[in-house]
Motif scaffolding. Structure first.
Motif, mmCIF file in Angstrom:
data_model
loop_
_atom_site.group_PDB
_atom_site.id
_atom_site.type_symbol
_atom_site.label_atom_id
_atom_site.label_comp_id
_atom_site.label_asym_id
_atom_site.label_seq_id
_atom_site.Cartn_x
_atom_site.Cartn_y
_atom_site.Cartn_z
ATOM 1 N N GLU A 46 -2.326 -8.396 -3.568
ATOM 2 C CA GLU A 46 -1.365 -7.735 -2.713
ATOM 3 C C GLU A 46 -2.059 -6.862 -1.680
ATOM 4 O O GLU A 46 -3.149 -6.339 -1.912
ATOM 5 N N ASN A 60 -0.629 0.100 8.109
ATOM 6 C CA ASN A 60 0.393 -0.489 7.266
ATOM 7 C C ASN A 60 0.000 -0.250 5.816
ATOM 8 O O ASN A 60 -1.131 -0.532 5.434
ATOM 9 N N TYR A 61 0.934 0.265 5.009
ATOM 10 C CA TYR A 61 0.657 0.594 3.621
ATOM 11 C C TYR A 61 1.671 -0.061 2.700
ATOM 12 O O TYR A 61 2.845 -0.204 3.047
ATOM 13 N N ALA A 62 1.207 -0.430 1.524
ATOM 14 C CA ALA A 62 2.127 -0.824 0.477
ATOM 15 C C ALA A 62 2.952 0.383 0.057
ATOM 16 O O ALA A 62 2.459 1.513 0.047
ATOM 17 N N ASN A 63 4.202 0.153 -0.288
ATOM 18 C CA ASN A 63 5.064 1.259 -0.686
ATOM 19 C C ASN A 63 4.500 2.031 -1.878
ATOM 20 O O ASN A 63 4.675 3.250 -1.971
ATOM 21 N N SER A 64 3.811 1.350 -2.757
ATOM 22 C CA SER A 64 3.303 1.977 -3.962
ATOM 23 C C SER A 64 2.173 2.969 -3.708
ATOM 24 O O SER A 64 1.851 3.768 -4.591
ATOM 25 N N LYS A 66 1.878 4.693 -0.484
ATOM 26 C CA LYS A 66 2.219 5.594 0.609
ATOM 27 C C LYS A 66 2.210 7.042 0.127
ATOM 28 O O LYS A 66 2.745 7.363 -0.926
ATOM 29 N N ASP A 91 -3.125 1.671 -10.501
ATOM 30 C CA ASP A 91 -3.978 1.364 -9.359
ATOM 31 C C ASP A 91 -5.210 0.564 -9.774
ATOM 32 O O ASP A 91 -5.967 0.109 -8.910
#
Length: 122
Positions: A46, A60-64, A66, A91
């Motif tokens: 991902e 751009n970041y994954a929501n998890s 941010k 993580d």
């Protein structure tokens, strides 16, 4: 030939921090974006974070991640960094550097680093 050298992975306790680095070298000619992906056991790879290279530095970041992770880059050094704070056990994964770029003789494509292990555990 293009070489992506990753560093900064390791073992850290929950709530701790790590800083990943990825430097592109060799015949890389133009880089459009750099980023980090991760893959945990039994899960698909991902996107974690990405940043455009050049004026603007669109991220751009994954929501998890941010609010916890920060991606940055030094375009002059063809290097991308991922500052990871408030790390959680979820993580834990192999983190892969990704480069959207090309050499002088190739068309635009993705390049991948070998991966660096990040383990968050007490």
């Amino acid at each position: 030939q293009v070489q992506l050298v990753e560093s900064g992975g390791g073992l850290v306790q929950p709530g701790g921090s790590l800083r990943l680095s990825c430097a592109a070298s060799g015949s890389i000619f133009s880089i459009y974006a750099m980023g980090w992906y991760r893959q945990a056991p039994g899960k698909e790879r991902e996107l974690v974070a990405a940043i455009s290279i050049g004026v603007g530095s669109i991220t751009n970041y994954a929501n998890s991640v941010k609010g916890r992770f920060t991606i940055s880059r030094d375009a002059a050094k063809n290097t991308v960094y991922l500052e990871m704070n408030s790390l959680k056990p979820e993580d834990t994964a192999v983190y892969y550097c990704n480069v959207d770029g090309r050499t002088r003789s190739s068309t635009r494509r993705d390049y991948w680093g070998p991966g660096t292990q990040v383990t968050v555990s007490s």
